[in-house]
Design a protein around this motif. Sequence first.
Motif, mmCIF file in Angstrom:
data_model
loop_
_atom_site.group_PDB
_atom_site.id
_atom_site.type_symbol
_atom_site.label_atom_id
_atom_site.label_comp_id
_atom_site.label_asym_id
_atom_site.label_seq_id
_atom_site.Cartn_x
_atom_site.Cartn_y
_atom_site.Cartn_z
ATOM 1 N N GLY A 247 0.828 -1.209 0.000
ATOM 2 C CA GLY A 247 0.000 0.000 0.000
ATOM 3 C C GLY A 247 0.851 1.243 0.000
ATOM 4 O O GLY A 247 1.837 1.344 -0.708
ATOM 5 N N GLY A 248 0.498 2.224 0.782
ATOM 6 C CA GLY A 248 1.267 3.469 0.834
ATOM 7 C C GLY A 248 2.357 3.436 1.875
ATOM 8 O O GLY A 248 2.763 4.464 2.370
ATOM 9 N N LEU A 249 2.862 2.251 2.208
ATOM 10 C CA LEU A 249 3.705 2.108 3.392
ATOM 11 C C LEU A 249 5.189 1.965 3.079
ATOM 12 O O LEU A 249 5.978 1.615 3.946
ATOM 13 C CB LEU A 249 3.211 0.921 4.227
ATOM 14 N N VAL A 250 5.576 2.224 1.821
ATOM 15 C CA VAL A 250 6.998 2.239 1.476
ATOM 16 C C VAL A 250 7.552 3.586 1.924
ATOM 17 O O VAL A 250 7.153 4.621 1.409
ATOM 18 C CB VAL A 250 7.209 2.060 -0.041
ATOM 19 N N SER A 251 8.452 3.576 2.901
ATOM 20 C CA SER A 251 8.935 4.863 3.422
ATOM 21 C C SER A 251 10.301 5.239 2.871
ATOM 22 O O SER A 251 10.701 6.396 2.988
ATOM 23 C CB SER A 251 8.948 4.867 4.952
ATOM 24 N N GLY A 252 11.022 4.321 2.282
ATOM 25 C CA GLY A 252 12.291 4.668 1.667
ATOM 26 C C GLY A 252 12.566 3.744 0.492
ATOM 27 O O GLY A 252 12.255 2.544 0.547
ATOM 28 N N PHE A 253 13.134 4.313 -0.571
ATOM 29 C CA PHE A 253 13.471 3.485 -1.733
ATOM 30 C C PHE A 253 14.637 4.171 -2.435
ATOM 31 O O PHE A 253 14.452 5.079 -3.240
ATOM 32 C CB PHE A 253 12.268 3.330 -2.657
#
Lengths: 470, 470
Positions: A247-253
């Motif tokens: 969902g919208g829970l990727v905080s770093g990439f």
Amino acid sequence: MLNPFDAPFRARLAALLPEGTLREAAPRHLAEPRGRWQGRPGPLAAPRTTEDVATILGACNAARVGVVPWGGGTGLVSGQVMPDGPLPLILSLERMTALRGLWPGENVIAVEAGMTLAAVQDTARQAGRLFPLSLASEGTATIGGNLATNAGGTQVLRYGTARELCLGIEAVFADGRVMRGLKRLRKDNTGYDLRDLILGSEGTLAVITAASLRLYAPPAQRLVALMAVPSPAAAQGLLALCEDRAGGLVSGFELISRMGFDFLAETGHDIRPPFDPLPDWMVLMELGLPPLMDGPATMAGIYDEAARAGLALDGVIAQSEAQADQLWAMREAIPEGNRRIGSISSHDISLPLGAIPDFIAAAGERLRAMADIRINCFGHLGDGNLHFNLFPARGHGRGDYAPLAAALSDAVHEMVAAYDGSISAEHGIGRLKTADLARYGDPARLAMMRAVKAALDPAGILNPGAVLPL
Amino acid sequence: MLNPFDAPFRARLAALLPEGTLREAAPRHLAEPRGRWQGRPGPLAAPRTTEDVATILGACNAARVGVVPWGGGTGLVSGQVMPDGPLPLILSLERMTALRGLWPGENVIAVEAGMTLAAVQDTARQAGRLFPLSLASEGTATIGGNLATNAGGTQVLRYGTARELCLGIEAVFADGRVMRGLKRLRKDNTGYDLRDLILGSEGTLAVITAASLRLYAPPAQRLVALMAVPSPAAAQGLLALCEDRAGGLVSGFELISRMGFDFLAETGHDIRPPFDPLPDWMVLMELGLPPLMDGPATMAGIYDEAARAGLALDGVIAQSEAQADQLWAMREAIPEGNRRIGSISSHDISLPLGAIPDFIAAAGERLRAMADIRINCFGHLGDGNLHFNLFPARGHGRGDYAPLAAALSDAVHEMVAAYDGSISAEHGIGRLKTADLARYGDPARLAMMRAVKAALDPAGILNPGAVLPL
């Protein structure tokens, strides 16, 4: 035309301010991290209150004396250092560090501009809350500077830039008028968005003295992994996969190029990336998940699916907070390797996400045809923000490239413009990039920027020469 | 001073534009939904291209003829209707409805300003993407109007207002200059944020002709529940519980007062809330969860914990998409009940989250001491945004309250100001609230708003009298 800060003005201003407010600038106030610009010894004001800031600006405005706002001095585009022109007053917010308020239940904190970013984070953490803005210089950079430059960093993908984390500001205009806007509101549609106009204006439209900021519930689980990927395009496919799964829970990439780790090894930095041989491209990813989600299974599932789809070649999933911190420390060490090698030129660019693989290939080809250089391309892939930096070939120094540096830099900017990108994704314009902005900016937008500057700071005292040339 | 749109100017302008661009305004262009303001029959321009918009504004600017931008006509503060002053030209974007580009892999769409919000949503949905802006009038409202007013709606808690969903705009300034800013970039720190200045300026600083917008991966699971709560404070406790349990994945959290359902029953609307007797306060909540999360267990766990903590008295969790839609339909029917009863005054306010329970109690007490009224207080609790509307007692009509209406409205605004709230959370200022803004706005901010208006629109042709009084 501006007047220099001189002795008679100093005497008049000192009489208006509490003793000790007017001082001499220290060396740290006159330098910037890359050492390319140098300020001149001169006066510095260190007010303790918003009212004193108002007094200072009002007096400088009446006398047409330039004012250079100063936060933590960590800016990379020389917005905080004015090397020439009539001698300005440096206005440091370093004594305005108070906590104005903390409402953990509302997820709001209000702080003065001189508080360091790390102190804002710590204050929030002690109340069980997260202030997500995070960047390498957070121990020194101040929140006022972060807001004045709309800072980015590593958590933008999920939480936005400094602008999106700001609910309201207290700010002083050039004529000394104070806008009292420390709102704790999520929504407020009462007129023009002067807050967002001032944020990112690099101290040229107003001086931010305090801000109310959004806090968040800290994620219950943090999952961090470093994955080897076959290409930047595969890294983007991996990001899409993460966003679908989490969902919208990727905080770093974060995209990492092998060159970053090569530079660290070459300069004797003790870093041990978990892949041997090192792949050309890696991704550091972080998920921040709620309590009832099976975090390890989610991350393992992402890796398995990525491997099956050819998007990941290998991967390491942190099994503890300590391992997660180690993986992040590798990413955070990259700028140090860059510093040790010494760049020919450094570019903080952003691109449409779909253009990134092509850009990396085409720009590399064009630049390497111009000179024997090495490119370290890394950064916040989820935001389309690359740090695209050019370095000497092994055995050479940056001095060897002096005749070519401007042409190489221009070539990068021309290609960024051709791909509809930005020549400054998160560092701002400062004094370093005013000519680039004038060259690549939209003409109507530039005209209206000048009109806004003239309307809000008619005498032009605020950070003269930053953003817009004198 | 502005000049009226007259026959000689009409002839000059017509010669510059494609045939059929200049027309007469239809009744729908002269009305607003609450029927309190009325435009005058007169000229309307319906350009097909940005270049024609530039021609129209350039000519009107030179002749000092006012221009009222018109989107879908659904605004609630009369930003789209100019009832007096020199006759203006209405500028409708209704023929600029093209899709400029769609990049599903980048989560970006670019559309012209006249496309309806529903059409933007549908176009995104057909590409497997979500455009999350959602509000009652979405079938008629245009995206240009949504952006010009920084519209909110029911999904702001998770996805932000229109401003936060906008990556870039193409806009025409008063003098006809076109800012070409349809960027697809997540980060761009090259100068002043004119985008956010124009967004929410209600057509008074520039005319938006197209925009690039953020899309999202649609959540894999949608969980919707209606819960009975003992008080607004308990509703806020329930929200905090949801945010802890579901991370940043709470996409809707609407407070409903029993009065809303009473009004529907009283006016013969067939609605069957699932509680008997009806509680005084209810909450409609929506979670949008990723695939690997156990959605039903998450929602059931939230309810169990809320019940144990005394935050929920009863609850219904939708077991199908159809049931979820039914629960939302009850919430969406509330404005219709309000219309049928007929409000004495309607207030779109926001408050610091922590102040809401006190405000509801104190404002209710003060207002009911002034008159025998009914209050329907409902709205986007997660954003601190309440629709706080005053209605006649049973058996009375709004006309009975005419002598008191202004005092009641003033009392609401005074209390909002006392609690550091906003008198317009999402509807804007338009022409309805210019006096309130002048009264309650920060003086320095108002002065700088006027300076910005004078800088960008020196002749004052853009939406004269909206936001700032003439």
